[in-house]
Design a protein around this motif. Sequence first.
Motif, PDB file in Angstrom:
ATOM      1  N   LEU A 255       0.863  -1.176   0.000  1.00 12.08           N
ATOM      2  CA  LEU A 255       0.000   0.000   0.000  1.00 12.08           C
ATOM      3  C   LEU A 255       0.899   1.225   0.000  1.00 12.08           C
ATOM      4  CD1 LEU A 255      -2.802   1.378   0.344  1.00 12.08           C
ATOM      5  CD2 LEU A 255      -2.460   1.189   2.822  1.00 12.08           C
ATOM      6  N   THR A 256       0.835   2.030  -1.053  1.00 13.17           N
ATOM      7  CA  THR A 256       1.714   3.191  -1.213  1.00 13.17           C
ATOM      8  C   THR A 256       0.923   4.484  -1.064  1.00 13.17           C
ATOM      9  OG1 THR A 256       3.103   1.939  -2.767  1.00 13.17           O
ATOM     10  CG2 THR A 256       3.362   4.333  -2.733  1.00 13.17           C
ATOM     11  N   LEU A 257       1.360   5.336  -0.117  1.00 13.86           N
ATOM     12  CA  LEU A 257       0.694   6.609   0.158  1.00 13.86           C
ATOM     13  C   LEU A 257       1.677   7.768  -0.006  1.00 13.86           C
ATOM     14  CD1 LEU A 257       0.031   4.449   2.784  1.00 13.86           C
ATOM     15  CD2 LEU A 257      -1.930   5.992   2.879  1.00 13.86           C
ATOM     16  N   LYS A 258       1.126   8.956  -0.249  1.00 15.48           N
ATOM     17  CA  LYS A 258       1.937  10.157  -0.386  1.00 15.48           C
ATOM     18  C   LYS A 258       1.202  11.342   0.245  1.00 15.48           C
ATOM     19  CE  LYS A 258       4.213  13.121  -3.827  1.00 15.48           C
ATOM     20  NZ  LYS A 258       4.469  13.350  -5.266  1.00 15.48           N
ATOM     21  N   VAL A 271      -3.671   7.689  -1.439  1.00 16.00           N
ATOM     22  CA  VAL A 271      -3.215   6.354  -1.841  1.00 16.00           C
ATOM     23  C   VAL A 271      -2.841   6.383  -3.323  1.00 16.00           C
ATOM     24  CG1 VAL A 271      -3.853   3.945  -2.109  1.00 16.00           C
ATOM     25  CG2 VAL A 271      -4.627   5.224  -0.092  1.00 16.00           C
ATOM     26  N   LEU A 272      -1.556   6.124  -3.602  1.00 13.84           N
ATOM     27  CA  LEU A 272      -1.084   6.099  -4.991  1.00 13.84           C
ATOM     28  C   LEU A 272      -1.336   4.753  -5.638  1.00 13.84           C
ATOM     29  CD1 LEU A 272       2.321   7.992  -4.640  1.00 13.84           C
ATOM     30  CD2 LEU A 272       0.059   8.924  -5.174  1.00 13.84           C
ATOM     31  N   SER A 273      -1.176   3.693  -4.876  1.00 14.82           N
ATOM     32  CA  SER A 273      -1.398   2.346  -5.408  1.00 14.82           C
ATOM     33  C   SER A 273      -1.641   1.388  -4.254  1.00 14.82           C
ATOM     34  CB  SER A 273      -0.209   1.871  -6.248  1.00 14.82           C
ATOM     35  OG  SER A 273       0.957   1.739  -5.440  1.00 14.82           O
ATOM     36  N   ASP A 274      -2.313   0.302  -4.562  1.00 19.24           N
ATOM     37  CA  ASP A 274      -2.598  -0.718  -3.551  1.00 19.24           C
ATOM     38  C   ASP A 274      -2.624  -2.081  -4.234  1.00 19.24           C
ATOM     39  OD1 ASP A 274      -3.331  -2.226  -1.410  1.00 19.24           O
ATOM     40  OD2 ASP A 274      -5.247  -1.242  -1.046  1.00 19.24           O
ATOM     41  N   THR A 275      -1.586  -2.871  -3.996  1.00 20.54           N
ATOM     42  CA  THR A 275      -1.508  -4.211  -4.575  1.00 20.54           C
ATOM     43  C   THR A 275      -1.760  -5.283  -3.516  1.00 20.54           C
ATOM     44  OG1 THR A 275       0.906  -4.300  -4.213  1.00 20.54           O
ATOM     45  CG2 THR A 275       0.130  -3.454  -6.338  1.00 20.54           C
ATOM     46  N   SER A 276      -2.245  -4.871  -2.345  1.00 13.03           N
ATOM     47  CA  SER A 276      -2.517  -5.822  -1.273  1.00 13.03           C
ATOM     48  C   SER A 276      -3.807  -6.590  -1.556  1.00 13.03           C
ATOM     49  CB  SER A 276      -2.629  -5.083   0.060  1.00 13.03           C
ATOM     50  OG  SER A 276      -3.773  -4.255   0.071  1.00 13.03           O
ATOM     51  N   PRO A 277      -3.999  -7.735  -0.911  1.00 13.32           N
ATOM     52  CA  PRO A 277      -5.217  -8.524  -1.157  1.00 13.32           C
ATOM     53  C   PRO A 277      -6.501  -7.776  -0.853  1.00 13.32           C
ATOM     54  CG  PRO A 277      -3.578  -9.821   0.034  1.00 13.32           C
ATOM     55  CD  PRO A 277      -3.071  -8.423   0.002  1.00 13.32           C
TER      56      PRO A 277
END
Length: 343
Positions: A255-258, A271-277
């Motif tokens: 989970l990528t945040l900025k 949230v820039l991206s979220d590849t978590s389940p």
Amino acid sequence: MRFTIKNMKQQNDFAAHTVAGGLALFYAYETSSSAYVTTGMQFVFPLAIVLLVHFVWMGINGKLVQGFSQVVLGRALRTCLWGTLVIVLVATFSPVPAHSSSERNGLQAVLAVLICLAVLSIVILAFIGLLVFLDRAFRRLFRVIKRSSNRPDKNRVQDFGTLIAAFLIVVGASLEGVPAAYNFASQGQTSSIHFVAASPDVVWKAVSKSTSPEFPLPQILQAFPQPVEVVVDEGADLGSRRVVRIKGREGEGLLTLKVVERSDTQVVFRVLSDTSPIANWIGHKTLSYSVLPDNDGTQLTVSLDYERKLSPAWFFTPTMKVAAYFALDVLARDTKERAEREL
């Protein structure tokens, strides 16, 4: 002879429940690897399969006598109850991927949809209650027809009417989320507010450093993927990034945040991206911290904006809101406890 006939009836009923539940399970498995995994086709339509199997089964056995709609609904309810029990037991002790993948095979392929079926069973039970009510309504509606004729085919009009209406309701609910226009509001927001016995400066230091909570998580979150590592933590200044590794029985991802907004009283992480389940069920949008002076301490408010990805809305909207609140409250409590330990 009575014992033998009773056993044959029980075996026949067991076969009907097995076929109905098995076909619903197979359908759910196939749907879980399709584009309809988050729609009502995944979580509602299996009820239509259960109802149809019991209707056809009774027709083959010549049992479509007056009142058969109640029998079909009752059998569907028992199928759902037994299915829920089995699903919960298996899902408790088995690894359950969040969605289908080509790597699954054999028993793992069936187990892959159990978590979805557990939710599906709850949805189905609610629909069964609605359909039982509908059945009673139709019986009153067609009371005049029953009094005007004793012909068996006339007496069964209400039963066919009930089941036809039931199928139309189920199919209509199953289509939720399939066309873009047939979807209910999916945006959600929740907040957690805590009083922190520390100054705003101390609280900001806690906000700027992300760690794993040192207290037990709420029981409701035990089945969900959990954050296990902060890969990148650049603080809470404008432009800073935070990358969290999230892991569960379904796999793991980042989970990528900025930080996109920063003031003396608030910081907003986008949230820039979220590849978590968990991204398969809920889309995180922004995470905000508000830090305001409050007498001798600080009022800390942590807010989350998210998007619900699962249908039907009537079930998943409150479910997602409750789960999101408990997850958010963990962040707020962790920040509060770390800030108060600094004193």
